[in-house]
Design a protein around this motif. Structure first.
Motif, PDB file in Angstrom:
ATOM      1  N   MET A   1       0.767  -1.062  -0.069  1.00 41.18           N
ATOM      2  CA  MET A   1      -0.017  -0.015  -0.218  1.00 41.18           C
ATOM      3  C   MET A   1       0.904   1.241  -0.045  1.00 41.18           C
ATOM      4  N   LYS A   2       1.977   1.496   0.648  1.00 42.71           N
ATOM      5  CA  LYS A   2       2.961   2.107   0.861  1.00 42.71           C
ATOM      6  C   LYS A   2       3.725   2.416  -0.508  1.00 42.71           C
ATOM      7  N   GLU A   3       4.009   1.501  -1.196  1.00 39.79           N
ATOM      8  CA  GLU A   3       4.742   1.404  -2.528  1.00 39.79           C
ATOM      9  C   GLU A   3       3.721   2.083  -3.579  1.00 39.79           C
ATOM     10  N   LEU A   4       2.311   1.625  -3.486  1.00 40.44           N
ATOM     11  CA  LEU A   4       1.600   2.131  -4.774  1.00 40.44           C
ATOM     12  C   LEU A   4       0.723   3.452  -4.236  1.00 40.44           C
ATOM     13  N   ASP A   5       1.097   3.912  -2.948  1.00 39.83           N
ATOM     14  CA  ASP A   5       0.359   4.913  -2.247  1.00 39.83           C
ATOM     15  C   ASP A   5      -1.239   4.947  -2.498  1.00 39.83           C
ATOM     16  N   LEU A   6      -1.594   3.768  -1.547  1.00 43.45           N
ATOM     17  CA  LEU A   6      -3.192   3.363  -1.700  1.00 43.45           C
ATOM     18  C   LEU A   6      -3.682   3.792  -0.467  1.00 43.45           C
ATOM     19  N   SER A   7      -4.876   4.244  -0.589  1.00 46.02           N
ATOM     20  CA  SER A   7      -5.750   4.367   0.750  1.00 46.02           C
ATOM     21  C   SER A   7      -6.573   2.933   0.841  1.00 46.02           C
ATOM     22  N   TYR A   8      -7.173   2.829   2.182  1.00 48.84           N
ATOM     23  CA  TYR A   8      -7.705   1.764   2.186  1.00 48.84           C
ATOM     24  C   TYR A   8      -9.085   1.827   1.247  1.00 48.84           C
ATOM     25  N   ARG A   9      -9.793   2.836   0.927  1.00 50.45           N
ATOM     26  CA  ARG A   9     -10.787   3.123   0.492  1.00 50.45           C
ATOM     27  C   ARG A   9     -10.580   2.716  -1.149  1.00 50.45           C
ATOM     28  N   ARG A  10      -9.347   3.108  -1.739  1.00 46.20           N
ATOM     29  CA  ARG A  10      -9.105   2.848  -3.119  1.00 46.20           C
ATOM     30  C   ARG A  10      -8.814   1.274  -3.175  1.00 46.20           C
ATOM     31  N   LEU A  11      -7.927   0.696  -2.237  1.00 45.78           N
ATOM     32  CA  LEU A  11      -7.563  -0.839  -2.337  1.00 45.78           C
ATOM     33  C   LEU A  11      -8.768  -1.257  -2.491  1.00 45.78           C
ATOM     34  N   GLU A  12      -9.768  -1.059  -1.535  1.00 44.16           N
ATOM     35  CA  GLU A  12     -11.175  -1.930  -1.598  1.00 44.16           C
ATOM     36  C   GLU A  12     -11.525  -1.810  -2.977  1.00 44.16           C
ATOM     37  N   ASP A  13     -11.565  -0.554  -3.542  1.00 44.04           N
ATOM     38  CA  ASP A  13     -12.329  -0.745  -4.953  1.00 44.04           C
ATOM     39  C   ASP A  13     -11.383  -1.436  -5.883  1.00 44.04           C
ATOM     40  N   LEU A  14     -10.118  -1.903  -5.525  1.00 47.67           N
ATOM     41  CA  LEU A  14      -9.314  -2.529  -6.710  1.00 47.67           C
ATOM     42  C   LEU A  14      -9.523  -4.179  -6.403  1.00 47.67           C
TER      43      LEU A  14
END
Length: 142
Positions: free
Chosen positions: A20-33
């Motif tokens: 998540m840090k490497e991709l600069d993802l939030s929990y909400r964005r990761l949920e969508d992915l």
């Protein structure tokens, strides 16, 4: 282990946080992915665009809190969301939830799943690796 308690092994949690840090993802964005790429195959009940992870579950996993053991569609979805090979995510989940370590030969061509490998003393770890190497030589006929 009661709900909310921390896991002893944190392989999947650590992988999640690092990626998540490497991709600069939030929990909400990761949920969508986190959609199972195999969900459009016959026999799969959920919709192809339905995320299989909720923000709160991802956050609990990242914080090393106990969550229900993910199933294969969830692991495929998490691998897709984190842009990682499924084998890497499965290995981390196996380690965290089942205590199964993935051990590779020196050349990376032979893999073994070994319960508690990390907890073995170095002499026993060497024996496991030697066994893997001997099986490979037998299969190659050398």
């Amino acid at each position: 282990m009661a709900a909310g308690e921390l896991h002893e092994r944190t392989d999947l949690s650590d992988l999640l946080v690092e990626r998540m840090k490497e991709l600069d993802l939030s929990y909400r964005r990761l949920e969508d992915l986190c959609v199972d790429p195999a969900s459009d195959e016959a026999g799969v009940e959920h919709q192809a665009t339905e995320p299989l992870w909720k923000r709160g579950t991802l956050e609990n996993l990242a914080k090393r809190r106990r969550i229900k053991t993910p199933d294969l569609p969830q692991l495929r979805a998490l691998a897709a969301g984190l842009q990682l090979p499924l084998d890497q995510v499965r290995a981390a989940a196996g380690a965290q939830y089942l205590g199964i370590d993935t051990v590779w030969s020196a050349d990376g061509k032979v893999r073994a799943l070994v319960q508690g490998f990390r907890e073995m003393d170095p002499e026993d770890q060497d024996k496991v690796i030697a066994l893997m190497e001997s099986r490979r030589r037998i299969r190659r006929g050398t």
